[in-house]
Motif scaffolding. Structure first.
Motif, short mmCIF file in Angstrom:
data_model
loop_
_atom_site.label_atom_id
_atom_site.label_comp_id
_atom_site.label_asym_id
_atom_site.label_seq_id
_atom_site.Cartn_x
_atom_site.Cartn_y
_atom_site.Cartn_z
N ILE A 83 0.84 -1.20 0.00
CA ILE A 83 0.00 0.00 0.00
C ILE A 83 0.87 1.25 0.00
N ARG A 84 1.93 1.23 0.79
CA ARG A 84 2.85 2.37 0.78
C ARG A 84 3.52 2.52 -0.58
N ALA A 85 3.79 1.38 -1.22
CA ALA A 85 4.48 1.42 -2.51
C ALA A 85 3.55 1.80 -3.65
N GLY A 86 2.31 1.33 -3.60
CA GLY A 86 1.40 1.50 -4.73
C GLY A 86 0.21 2.39 -4.49
N GLY A 87 0.04 2.89 -3.26
CA GLY A 87 -1.10 3.74 -2.98
C GLY A 87 -2.29 2.96 -2.47
N PRO A 88 -3.44 3.63 -2.28
CA PRO A 88 -4.64 2.97 -1.74
C PRO A 88 -5.01 1.71 -2.52
N LEU A 89 -5.58 0.75 -1.81
CA LEU A 89 -5.90 -0.54 -2.41
C LEU A 89 -6.86 -0.42 -3.59
N ASN A 90 -7.76 0.54 -3.53
CA ASN A 90 -8.78 0.66 -4.58
C ASN A 90 -8.40 1.66 -5.67
N ARG A 91 -7.12 1.94 -5.80
CA ARG A 91 -6.62 2.76 -6.89
C ARG A 91 -5.57 1.98 -7.66
N ALA A 92 -5.42 2.29 -8.94
CA ALA A 92 -4.44 1.59 -9.76
C ALA A 92 -3.05 1.78 -9.15
N PRO A 93 -2.34 0.70 -8.86
CA PRO A 93 -1.03 0.83 -8.20
C PRO A 93 0.05 1.30 -9.17
N ALA A 94 1.11 1.80 -8.59
CA ALA A 94 2.27 2.23 -9.36
C ALA A 94 3.52 1.68 -8.69
N PHE A 95 4.62 1.63 -9.45
CA PHE A 95 5.87 1.09 -8.91
C PHE A 95 6.72 2.18 -8.26
N GLY A 96 6.15 3.33 -8.01
CA GLY A 96 6.93 4.48 -7.57
C GLY A 96 7.90 4.24 -6.44
N ALA A 97 7.46 3.56 -5.37
CA ALA A 97 8.32 3.41 -4.19
C ALA A 97 8.39 1.94 -3.79
N SER A 98 8.66 1.08 -4.76
CA SER A 98 8.62 -0.36 -4.49
C SER A 98 9.93 -0.92 -3.96
N TRP A 99 11.01 -0.12 -3.94
CA TRP A 99 12.30 -0.65 -3.51
C TRP A 99 12.28 -1.17 -2.08
N PRO A 100 11.70 -0.45 -1.10
CA PRO A 100 11.64 -1.02 0.26
C PRO A 100 10.90 -2.35 0.31
N LEU A 101 9.84 -2.47 -0.49
CA LEU A 101 9.10 -3.73 -0.54
C LEU A 101 9.97 -4.84 -1.11
N THR A 102 10.69 -4.54 -2.18
CA THR A 102 11.59 -5.53 -2.77
C THR A 102 12.64 -5.99 -1.77
N MET A 103 13.22 -5.04 -1.05
CA MET A 103 14.22 -5.38 -0.04
C MET A 103 13.64 -6.24 1.07
N GLU A 104 12.39 -5.96 1.44
CA GLU A 104 11.77 -6.75 2.50
C GLU A 104 11.51 -8.19 2.04
#
Length: 215
Positions: A154-175
């Motif tokens: 959700i932090r990486a892609g925004g609200p669940l009911n909105r089209a997600p984006a890869f904007g801040a996906s690096w922390p998720l990838t690291m996790e």
């Protein structure tokens, strides 16, 4: 002559401003509180059935099924849930390289039992239910870890009911890498594999220090 009290009450009711939808970071334009949405996410992470989630949260079955569906979509977008095709390809490659035979019969039984004739399954979302069943079959993460991953998507892609984006996906990838490292280290510390692949442990420890969080 005094006015009609009933009309006065109706007038005051009409004058009251409508309650605006909360500015939730978890679900856009939602009247649900973030605390309630987190409660639903926690139910999903702990593999609670929709009926259990309804009983725990007091929300309607329509809301629970919708939120569970949005969570599946978000996890699939970030490849936490993978398709059956990708899973089969991955296992087949492993069998060719290692000569190990995967228990396909057990796998298919598990998927059939998990998906079956589930109430919420439709032709358009069946693949997501299968992906979820595969994830449960593999059992890579604990419920707490899955909850954290969902919140990170959700932090990486925004609200669940909105089209997600890869904007801040690096922390998720690291996790995800960190959790995979955790699982790999646990395997290395069990039985005979430890002595054969013990050289990997320093690399895992180095990654732990670089990531800044204990594995």
């Amino acid at each position: 002559m005094p006015g009609d009290p009933q009309k006065a009450r109706q007038h005051r009711k009409l004058e009251q401003p409508k309650k605006a939808a909360s500015r939730s970071k978890l679900l856009a334009s939602s009247k649900l509180s973030d605390a309630k949405i987190r409660e639903v996410i926690r139910c999903y992470a702990f593999a609670r059935s929709p009926a259990e989630a309804i009983a725990r949260t007091g929300l309607s079955h329509v809301t629970i099924y919708r939120l569970y569906g949005l969570i599946r979509q978000r996890l699939a977008f970030f490849d936490v849930l993978i398709s059956k095709e990708k899973f089969v390809d991955f296992i087949n490659e492993g069998e060719e390289e290692n000569g190990l035979r995967f228990k396909w019969e057990e796998f298919e039984r598990f998927i059939q039992q998990a998906v079956g004739n589930h109430r919420g399954i439709k032709p358009h979302n069946r693949a997501l239910y299968v992906s979820e069943a595969i994830y449960r079959f593999e059992g890579h993460h604990s419920p707490q870890q899955l909850y954290r991953l969902i919140m990170m998507t959700i932090r990486a892609g925004g609200p669940l009911n909105r089209a997600p984006a890869f904007g801040a996906s690096w922390p998720l990838t690291m996790e995800i890498i960190r959790l995979n490292m955790l699982r790999a280290r646990a395997v290395l510390r069990r039985g005979g594999v430890q002595s054969e692949l013990a050289w990997l442990l320093p690399a895992l420890n180095a990654f732990e220090e670089r990531a800044g969080r204990p594995i």
